[in-house]
Motif scaffolding. Structure first.
Motif, PDB file in Angstrom:
ATOM      1  N   SER A 171      32.113  48.685  43.494  1.00 41.33           N
ATOM      2  CA  SER A 171      33.551  48.563  43.238  1.00 41.33           C
ATOM      3  C   SER A 171      34.045  47.172  43.580  1.00 41.33           C
ATOM      4  O   SER A 171      34.987  46.669  42.966  1.00 41.33           O
ATOM      5  N   GLY A 172      33.407  46.524  44.566  1.00 40.03           N
ATOM      6  CA  GLY A 172      33.788  45.159  44.897  1.00 40.03           C
ATOM      7  C   GLY A 172      33.533  44.195  43.754  1.00 40.03           C
ATOM      8  O   GLY A 172      34.301  43.251  43.541  1.00 40.03           O
ATOM      9  N   VAL A 173      32.463  44.416  42.991  1.00 39.84           N
ATOM     10  CA  VAL A 173      32.178  43.564  41.840  1.00 39.84           C
ATOM     11  C   VAL A 173      33.287  43.673  40.804  1.00 39.84           C
ATOM     12  O   VAL A 173      33.709  42.677  40.200  1.00 39.84           O
ATOM     13  N   LEU A 174      33.807  44.884  40.587  1.00 31.64           N
ATOM     14  CA  LEU A 174      34.894  45.068  39.624  1.00 31.64           C
ATOM     15  C   LEU A 174      36.200  44.484  40.153  1.00 31.64           C
ATOM     16  O   LEU A 174      36.985  43.917  39.383  1.00 31.64           O
ATOM     17  N   MET A 175      36.449  44.633  41.455  1.00 26.04           N
ATOM     18  CA  MET A 175      37.715  44.155  42.002  1.00 26.04           C
ATOM     19  C   MET A 175      37.788  42.631  42.018  1.00 26.04           C
ATOM     20  O   MET A 175      38.880  42.068  41.960  1.00 26.04           O
ATOM     21  N   VAL A 176      36.640  41.955  42.098  1.00 26.01           N
ATOM     22  CA  VAL A 176      36.641  40.494  42.110  1.00 26.01           C
ATOM     23  C   VAL A 176      37.209  39.952  40.797  1.00 26.01           C
ATOM     24  O   VAL A 176      37.939  38.948  40.783  1.00 26.01           O
ATOM     25  N   ARG A 177      36.923  40.616  39.685  1.00 22.12           N
ATOM     26  CA  ARG A 177      37.455  40.167  38.398  1.00 22.12           C
ATOM     27  C   ARG A 177      38.976  40.277  38.364  1.00 22.12           C
ATOM     28  O   ARG A 177      39.672  39.391  37.859  1.00 22.12           O
ATOM     29  N   TRP A 178      39.492  41.356  38.916  1.00 21.31           N
ATOM     30  CA  TRP A 178      40.947  41.526  38.949  1.00 21.31           C
ATOM     31  C   TRP A 178      41.596  40.515  39.874  1.00 21.31           C
ATOM     32  O   TRP A 178      42.654  39.943  39.565  1.00 21.31           O
ATOM     33  N   LEU A 179      40.976  40.263  41.024  1.00 21.08           N
ATOM     34  CA  LEU A 179      41.528  39.269  41.949  1.00 21.08           C
ATOM     35  C   LEU A 179      41.529  37.871  41.327  1.00 21.08           C
ATOM     36  O   LEU A 179      42.488  37.103  41.500  1.00 21.08           O
ATOM     37  N   LYS A 180      40.482  37.557  40.612  1.00 20.19           N
ATOM     38  CA  LYS A 180      40.415  36.250  39.955  1.00 20.19           C
ATOM     39  C   LYS A 180      41.541  36.100  38.939  1.00 20.19           C
ATOM     40  O   LYS A 180      42.190  35.048  38.852  1.00 20.19           O
ATOM     41  N   ALA A 181      41.812  37.154  38.173  1.00 16.28           N
ATOM     42  CA  ALA A 181      42.896  37.097  37.191  1.00 16.28           C
ATOM     43  C   ALA A 181      44.263  36.992  37.866  1.00 16.28           C
ATOM     44  O   ALA A 181      45.143  36.264  37.404  1.00 16.28           O
ATOM     45  N   VAL A 182      44.445  37.714  38.978  1.00 20.44           N
ATOM     46  CA  VAL A 182      45.732  37.658  39.692  1.00 20.44           C
ATOM     47  C   VAL A 182      45.986  36.262  40.235  1.00 20.44           C
ATOM     48  O   VAL A 182      47.091  35.709  40.101  1.00 20.44           O
TER      49      VAL A 182
END
Length: 664
Positions: free
Chosen positions: A510-521
């Motif tokens: 789940s951390g791998v998926l959340m990193v993409r969202w954090l990068k976009a934010v």
């Protein structure tokens, strides 16, 4: 008199309307201005400036009731002409771009715009109680006096070496307090400093006069209070004619720095001053004291008020609710409180008991939050049609025009279930899975729209629904993630960062998926996040978690290298043992000749060498003889040429051609 709450940049500016406290003006973090009716607790007006994102509202102040003649004039249509007797309530808004907006609460639109006075953020605006003037201060260390009739700068002067954070006008309008590194009192007629006050180590956020000027018009007995950032003391100063007023005469202890102050001024020396102070931690304190000179010890509040929610159904633990603003009513016994969220506050009138020192009000905010806009400002009106009215349509006389049949409402059966589906049930029906395998849908089905993802994400963050958030966060498409984050509203950015930080602490997948969202934010909303003062506390957990995980990466890399080297060495040794034994039998044998054959061969070779040497001498002799012959021939030719030349000179060549041919 309130401090208008607009001088502290760490909170959203808000202020109650003067005297009657009928309206509450509140500016949100995205620059929107909302006016709330305190009697009905409903949204009265909403104004969105054209540059509300780039030039957000930093301070606001209510102005006195004025006529339509005030402010810059422009030509108006006949439909816009208003009688001169109508009153116009103005609200001044200071922006981060250095401009000041004057908003009309009567018309519900922008009245005028004041620009050209400041180069940076406006920190505070104050109205003159009598003259048609407005005062403002900014980070450019200057104070500007505005003429509202012309909308231009009337006077401008430098007040300090650093930024000027706060202003306050005396009740008679002749003195002005400004706060920068020190507190200065200005004479507005001469624009010169009358007094200087020092005592705060940080930026002053609150300035307010708490007593009227005496009838003798001297400075003796004039009091004012001041509060600073990160300072839990509210200091009271006295202006004295002898100049011995450099230190505060008394102070009130608070739980945190003050962000909003409302008071009932004392009309005489024997009357006590009553203060309602809202602190940054969300509590409200009531202070009461008779101003009679110097007081050595700090005074404690007479009563502290705190609002809490009953908590969820499961735990039942009350949670604190921050108080945004407070105001003292005309009878000085009741309080007007605004608490909850800045997007939709709850306004309540309450009466406190005089004997209680601490009051905790338990309120269910979820039940009381109802957003109802005033219908008088709705420009869309539905026409009312009577049932017995006849409809006239164009056509030939005597011919009836075809009438379209009106749709008939379907009546429900008596035994049918009239209960409608809730929003949670409707969202659960929505299938976010790909369209592969469904009947009637082509293999490459249409992708989900990004605006629906943004709406679902906002709904999931507001309701804390894990099912909706899981469906949204499971997407792996970079383009879809970027467009969803780009269309996300500003108030939902910080809750999204908190949710992503929480999910980063879970499973590594789940951390791998959340990193993409954090990068976009961080890519799309970095400018907004940098303006939040509490960003460090929100991202602290995420930062420490990343540091702890990256800390082990170097050790794991070294261990991986050592294991790889060890495995390769073991594989090489195993391979060397697995090679078969070499065949020692010779595949080719070379036999040398005997010694007699060598002797014979050597004799033949010697003879051949001697013969070669003899022939070599003979060849040299032949070459020498050939060269000598060549030279002799050349000499004869040369002598013949000389004889021919002599004959030509003597004339013999022309007379004897036959002899020449014989000689040739």
């Amino acid at each position: 008199m309130a401090s208008d709450g607009g001088s502290c940049a760490l909170v959203s500016p808000c202020a109650f309307s003067p005297k009657s406290h009928q309206y509450l003006a509140l500016s949100t973090q995205d620059g929107r201005l909302r006016l709330w009716d305190t009697l009905s607790n409903t949204l009265y007006q909403e104004y969105v400036p054209s540059a509300h994102l780039s030039a957000t509202c930093t301070c606001l102040a209510w102005g006195p009731c004025r006529t339509i003649k005030d402010g810059p004039q422009r030509k108006k249509r006949k439909s816009e002409v208003v009688p001169h007797g109508d009153q116009l309530d103005l609200l001044a808004l200071g922006t981060a771009a250095g401009t000041i907006l004057l908003y009309s609460t009567v018309k519900g639109q922008l009245h005028s715009k004041l620009d050209g006075g400041h180069d940076s953020k406006v920190n505070c605006v104050r109205w003159h109680p009598e003259n048609n003037c407005l005062y403002s201060c900014s980070d450019d260390s200057r104070i500007v006096e505005w003429d509202l009739q012309t909308g231009k700068v009337k006077c401008k002067w430098k007040a300090d070496k650093c930024a000027v954070s706060c202003l306050c006008l005396s009740p008679d309008g002749k003195m002005l307090l400004s706060a920068g590194q020190t507190i200065k009192m200005w004479d507005l007629e001469t624009k010169e400093v009358y007094r200087r006050f020092t005592g705060h180590a940080t930026a002053v956020s609150t300035l307010c006069f708490i007593s009227m000027r005496p009838p003798t018009h001297d400075m003796e007995g004039l009091y004012f209070l001041s509060g600073a950032a990160h300072d839990r003391l509210l200091s009271v100063w006295q202006v004295r004619s002898d100049g011995k007023d450099k230190n505060a005469v008394l102070s009130f202890t608070l739980t945190d720095e003050p962000i909003y102050v409302d008071l009932a001024m004392s009309q005489s020396k024997d009357e006590a001053v009553k203060l309602a102070v809202v602190c940054k931690d969300g509590q409200m304190h009531l202070c009461e004291h008779v101003l009679n000179g110097h007081c050595k010890k700090p005074l404690s509040p007479s009563c502290s008020v705190q609002v809490a929610s009953p908590g969820s159904v499961g735990d039942g633990v009350p949670r604190p609710v921050p108080i945004l603003a407070a105001a003292l009513t005309m009878d000085k016994q009741a309080l007007l409180l605004a608490y909850g969220s800045g997007l939709q506050p709850v306004i309540e009138r309450t009466t406190l008991n005089a004997g209680e020192t601490h009051v905790c009000l338990v309120r269910d905010i979820q039940a009381s939050l109802t957003l109802r806009t005033e219908t008088t400002f709705t420009k869309v009106k539905t026409p009312t049609v009577k049932a017995d009215a006849k409809l006239l349509v164009p056509g030939l006389p005597g011919h009836s025009a075809p009438i379209k049949s009106t749709p008939v409402e379907m009546k429900r059966k008596p035994g049918s279930d009239t209960k409608e589906m809730s929003i949670e049930e409707r969202l659960s029906v929505i299938d976010l899975s790909p369209a592969e395998g469904r009947k009637g849908v082509h293999k490459g089905g249409l992708p989900l729209q990004t605006d629906s993802f943004a709406v679902l994400l906002v709904q999931g963050l507001e309701s804390s629904d894990s099912n909706i958030l899981n469906k949204v966060f499971q997407t792996k498409k970079e383009v879809l993630i970027k467009k969803t984050v780009a269309r996300l509203p500003i108030p939902a950015v910080l809750p999204l960062v908190q949710e992503l930080s929480k999910r980063m602490q879970g499973h590594p997948y789940s951390g791998v998926l959340m990193v993409r969202w954090l990068k976009a934010v961080f890519t799309f909303h970095a400018s907004y996040l940098s303006t939040l003062p509490s960003l460090v506390s929100h991202l602290g957990v995420l930062y420490h978690m990343i540091e702890s995980r990256v800390k082990m990466f170097h050790k794991l890399s070294r261990l991986h290298g050592k294991l790889y080297l060890l495995i390769t060495q073991i594989a090489a040794t195993d391979k060397s043992h697995s090679v078969a034994a070499l065949d020692q039998t010779a595949k080719l044998v070379y036999e040398e000749d005997s010694s007699e054959d060598e002797a014979e061969g050597s004799g033949d070779e010697m003879l051949a060498e001697e013969e070669d040497s003899d022939h070599w001498e003979e060849e040299e002799i032949k070459e020498v003889t050939e060269r000598s012959k060549k030279k002799e021939g050349d000499g004869e030719e040369h002598s013949d040429e000389e004889m021919n030349i002599e004959n030509k000179l003597n004339g013999d060549s022309d007379l004897e051609p036959d002899n020449e041919s014989e000689e040739e």
